[in-house]
Design an enzyme around this catalytic site. Structure first.
Site, PDB file in Angstrom:
ATOM      1  N   LEU A  89       2.442  49.405  49.602  1.00 40.43           N
ATOM      2  CA  LEU A  89       1.729  49.529  48.328  1.00 40.43           C
ATOM      3  C   LEU A  89       2.204  48.516  47.289  1.00 40.43           C
ATOM      4  O   LEU A  89       1.449  48.176  46.377  1.00 40.43           O
ATOM      5  CB  LEU A  89       1.868  50.945  47.764  1.00 40.43           C
ATOM      6  CG  LEU A  89       0.960  51.994  48.393  1.00 40.43           C
ATOM      7  CD1 LEU A  89       1.254  53.373  47.813  1.00 40.43           C
ATOM      8  CD2 LEU A  89      -0.511  51.643  48.221  1.00 40.43           C
ATOM      9  N   GLU A  90       3.407  48.027  47.426  1.00 34.12           N
ATOM     10  CA  GLU A  90       3.946  47.068  46.463  1.00 34.12           C
ATOM     11  C   GLU A  90       3.563  45.617  46.773  1.00 34.12           C
ATOM     12  O   GLU A  90       3.726  44.736  45.933  1.00 34.12           O
ATOM     13  CB  GLU A  90       5.471  47.191  46.383  1.00 34.12           C
ATOM     14  CG  GLU A  90       5.957  48.478  45.746  1.00 34.12           C
ATOM     15  CD  GLU A  90       5.871  49.700  46.647  1.00 34.12           C
ATOM     16  OE1 GLU A  90       5.627  50.802  46.111  1.00 34.12           O
ATOM     17  OE2 GLU A  90       6.016  49.575  47.882  1.00 34.12           O
ATOM     18  N   VAL A 132       2.565  50.457  58.389  1.00 33.62           N
ATOM     19  CA  VAL A 132       2.291  51.817  57.937  1.00 33.62           C
ATOM     20  C   VAL A 132       2.025  52.639  59.191  1.00 33.62           C
ATOM     21  O   VAL A 132       1.092  52.335  59.949  1.00 33.62           O
ATOM     22  CB  VAL A 132       1.070  51.877  56.991  1.00 33.62           C
ATOM     23  CG1 VAL A 132       0.876  53.296  56.467  1.00 33.62           C
ATOM     24  CG2 VAL A 132       1.229  50.892  55.842  1.00 33.62           C
ATOM     25  N   ILE A 133       2.869  53.644  59.429  1.00 33.26           N
ATOM     26  CA  ILE A 133       2.737  54.493  60.607  1.00 33.26           C
ATOM     27  C   ILE A 133       2.264  55.883  60.165  1.00 33.26           C
ATOM     28  O   ILE A 133       2.831  56.466  59.242  1.00 33.26           O
ATOM     29  CB  ILE A 133       4.077  54.596  61.376  1.00 33.26           C
ATOM     30  CG1 ILE A 133       4.516  53.206  61.854  1.00 33.26           C
ATOM     31  CG2 ILE A 133       3.940  55.561  62.556  1.00 33.26           C
ATOM     32  CD1 ILE A 133       5.892  53.172  62.517  1.00 33.26           C
ATOM     33  N   HIS A 157      -0.695  60.762  53.206  1.00 31.09           N
ATOM     34  CA  HIS A 157      -0.078  59.584  52.601  1.00 31.09           C
ATOM     35  C   HIS A 157      -0.434  58.310  53.378  1.00 31.09           C
ATOM     36  O   HIS A 157      -0.634  57.254  52.785  1.00 31.09           O
ATOM     37  CB  HIS A 157       1.446  59.766  52.521  1.00 31.09           C
ATOM     38  CG  HIS A 157       2.147  58.687  51.768  1.00 31.09           C
ATOM     39  ND1 HIS A 157       1.961  58.490  50.417  1.00 31.09           N
ATOM     40  CD2 HIS A 157       3.033  57.748  52.168  1.00 31.09           C
ATOM     41  CE1 HIS A 157       2.700  57.474  50.023  1.00 31.09           C
ATOM     42  NE2 HIS A 157       3.354  56.998  51.067  1.00 31.09           N
TER      43      HIS A 157
END
Length: 148
Positions: free
Chosen positions: A50-51, A74-75, A81
């Site tokens: 996200l950053e 991203v897992i 989330h």
């Protein structure tokens, strides 16, 4: 892309270090692709996917880069989330690349499990880090061609 065809171009790799070993493998692939093309690059790290778009936006203000490579993993977990992180990071990257005509390679893996991530990250397998760098190189070359 021909070896040496990106001579004089400078890129920024923004990597999320949440999964350290996967980040290292993605970075190895991206670095090798940029070096093979003759490009130079800097690397900055951020906590998570996200950053990444915010870091690229900050770097754009400096104006010192010909393109950007976003790397991360991203897992899927047990909560929603995963959807938020994968969808919002992709949406933000797409938005800044289109609005700012930004040469960008998106190497953020969105996977169901760690085994899938490794298949995609390994330089000897799918080399998604290298693929993201090659996409950024291709888009930077296209931008130069269209602006010539």
């Amino acid at each position: 892309m021909e070896p040496g065809s990106a001579d004089g171009q400078h890129f920024l790799i923004v990597e999320a270090r949440y999964y350290v070993e996967l980040a290292d493998e993605l970075l190895a692939g991206a670095s090798a692709a940029l070096e093979a093309a003759g490009a130079t690059f800097d690397v900055v790290t951020v906590p998570g996917a996200l950053e990444i778009p915010a870091a690229i936006s900050m770097a754009m203000e400096a104006g010192d880069y010909d393109g950007f490579i976003a790397l991360g993993t991203v897992i899927r977990g047990e909560t929603t989330h995963y959807e938020i992180v994968s969808n919002e990071s992709a949406r933000a990257l797409m938005e800044i690349s289109v609005v700012d005509a930004l040469p960008l390679g998106n190497g953020i893996l969105t996977v169901e499990n760690e085994a899938q991530a490794w298949v995609r990250a390994r330089v000897s397998e799918q080399d998604k880090g290298g693929g993201a760098a090659r996409a950024a190189l291709a888009m930077a070359a296209l931008k130069i061609r269209l602006n010539a």
